[in-house]
Scaffold this motif. Structure first.
Motif, PDB file in Angstrom:
ATOM      1  N   LEU A   3       0.332  -1.706   0.218  1.00 13.41           N
ATOM      2  CA  LEU A   3       0.412  -0.350  -0.182  1.00 13.41           C
ATOM      3  C   LEU A   3       0.672   1.108   0.168  1.00 13.41           C
ATOM      4  O   LEU A   3       0.089   1.904  -0.821  1.00 13.41           O
ATOM      5  N   TYR A   4       2.217   0.956   0.649  1.00 14.01           N
ATOM      6  CA  TYR A   4       3.111   2.438   0.495  1.00 14.01           C
ATOM      7  C   TYR A   4       3.924   2.428  -1.111  1.00 14.01           C
ATOM      8  O   TYR A   4       3.211   3.992  -0.932  1.00 14.01           O
ATOM      9  N   LYS A   5       3.947   1.441  -1.628  1.00 10.54           N
ATOM     10  CA  LYS A   5       4.492   1.744  -2.257  1.00 10.54           C
ATOM     11  C   LYS A   5       3.418   2.314  -3.643  1.00 10.54           C
ATOM     12  O   LYS A   5       3.464   3.529  -4.223  1.00 10.54           O
ATOM     13  N   LYS A   6       2.041   1.543  -3.481  1.00 16.15           N
ATOM     14  CA  LYS A   6       0.694   1.989  -4.371  1.00 16.15           C
ATOM     15  C   LYS A   6       0.818   3.814  -3.932  1.00 16.15           C
ATOM     16  O   LYS A   6       0.788   4.741  -4.624  1.00 16.15           O
ATOM     17  N   GLU A   7       0.667   4.443  -2.690  1.00 20.20           N
ATOM     18  CA  GLU A   7       0.317   4.981  -2.436  1.00 20.20           C
ATOM     19  C   GLU A   7       1.551   6.212  -2.869  1.00 20.20           C
ATOM     20  O   GLU A   7       1.919   7.300  -3.426  1.00 20.20           O
ATOM     21  N   VAL A   8       3.103   5.676  -3.258  1.00 23.72           N
ATOM     22  CA  VAL A   8       3.786   6.723  -3.757  1.00 23.72           C
ATOM     23  C   VAL A   8       3.803   7.145  -5.362  1.00 23.72           C
ATOM     24  O   VAL A   8       4.561   7.511  -5.777  1.00 23.72           O
ATOM     25  N   GLN A   9       3.551   5.491  -5.539  1.00 21.63           N
ATOM     26  CA  GLN A   9       3.306   5.592  -7.057  1.00 21.63           C
ATOM     27  C   GLN A   9       2.744   6.461  -7.326  1.00 21.63           C
ATOM     28  O   GLN A   9       2.526   7.152  -8.407  1.00 21.63           O
ATOM     29  N   CYS A  10       1.589   6.944  -6.123  1.00 18.94           N
ATOM     30  CA  CYS A  10      -0.056   7.975  -7.369  1.00 18.94           C
ATOM     31  C   CYS A  10       0.585   9.227  -7.265  1.00 18.94           C
ATOM     32  O   CYS A  10       0.381   9.933  -8.230  1.00 18.94           O
TER      33      CYS A  10
END
Length: 242
Positions: A4-11
């Motif tokens: 989820l952290y990775k997804k948020e950073v990618q967003c």
């Protein structure tokens, strides 16, 4: 939680949003640096990079809400919060992932600003201890603001309202020093309480190269408190959905 952290950073970085915020941060920092240099005279022996942060807190508080306003408010607005709540992740992990993602963007902004101290170091000299403590103090101050912004974003489904509420809360915190020395505060005996909550007074020590345990505890505790409130707010909404 890492996914989820990775997804948020990618967003943030898969869109122009993070780059625009970083560019605005660098613009404010550059203008503040230029103004500080232009105000120097022949008798000036020291130039303080932490002083740039201290004198420009007001401008920076408009950037933090831009990063935090979408954390939960946009999830609710787009209807994706239901999917997030039904995931196997605990609410605490969800909140921490979003918090760490925003902190990553904020940290990148600070890393970009290191260009100027590096240039000063190559051209002359800087006080390393003061520089490190100043950046640490500003990052901790930013972490508190991020936690506040995420908490307020969890209370609404409108990112714009979340940003406005965050800016209002940060302005109150920022101008707390103006209330401390007023006659009303003295008459009510609130001086010691307000001084304890003053983030600017805490940052002064960092800007002087002093890293005190009490100031570290203050910033970390305040951050944890607002993150805990966010967990409670999201958890309450999760249970209300059944």
């Amino acid at each position: 939680m890492f996914s989820l952290y990775k997804k948020e950073v990618q967003c943030y970085f898969y869109s122009p949003f993070a780059y625009v915020v970083c560019a605005l941060f660098m613009l404010v920092f550059t203008l503040a640096l230029s103004q500080g240099i232009s105000d120097m005279d022949s008798d000036t022996l020291k130039f303080s990079f932490p002083e740039i942060f201290y004198n420009n807190f007001f401008y920076f508080i408009f950037l933090i809400p831009a990063l935090t306003m979408r954390t939960f408010a946009e999830e609710r607005k787009n209807g994706t919060e239901v999917l997030l709540m039904s995931s196997p992740l605990k609410i605490t992990s969800i909140v921490l992932a979003k918090f760490l993602a925003v902190c990553t963007v904020f940290l990148l902004m600070l890393v970009c600003s290191l260009f100027f101290p590096l240039l000063a170091y190559l051209s002359g000299g800087i006080v390393i201890s003061t520089l490190i403590s100043g950046y640490l103090g500003f990052f901790l101050w930013g972490a508190v603001c991020i936690a506040i912004g995420i908490f307020l974003s969890s209370l609404t489904d409108n990112p714009i309202i979340a940003a406005i509420l965050s800016e209002g809360a940060m302005i109150v915190i920022l101008f707390l020093d103006n209330l401390i020395y007023g006659d009303l505060v003295a008459s009510l005996g609130l001086y010691d309480v307000l001084v304890w909550f003053s983030t600017q007074n805490r940052f002064i020590a960092f800007s002087q190269g002093l890293i005190q345990i009490k100031d570290l505890v203050f910033f970390v505790t305040l951050t944890i408190v607002f993150l805990a409130w966010t967990v409670i707010a999201v958890e309450k909404r999760r249970w209300s959905r059944g």
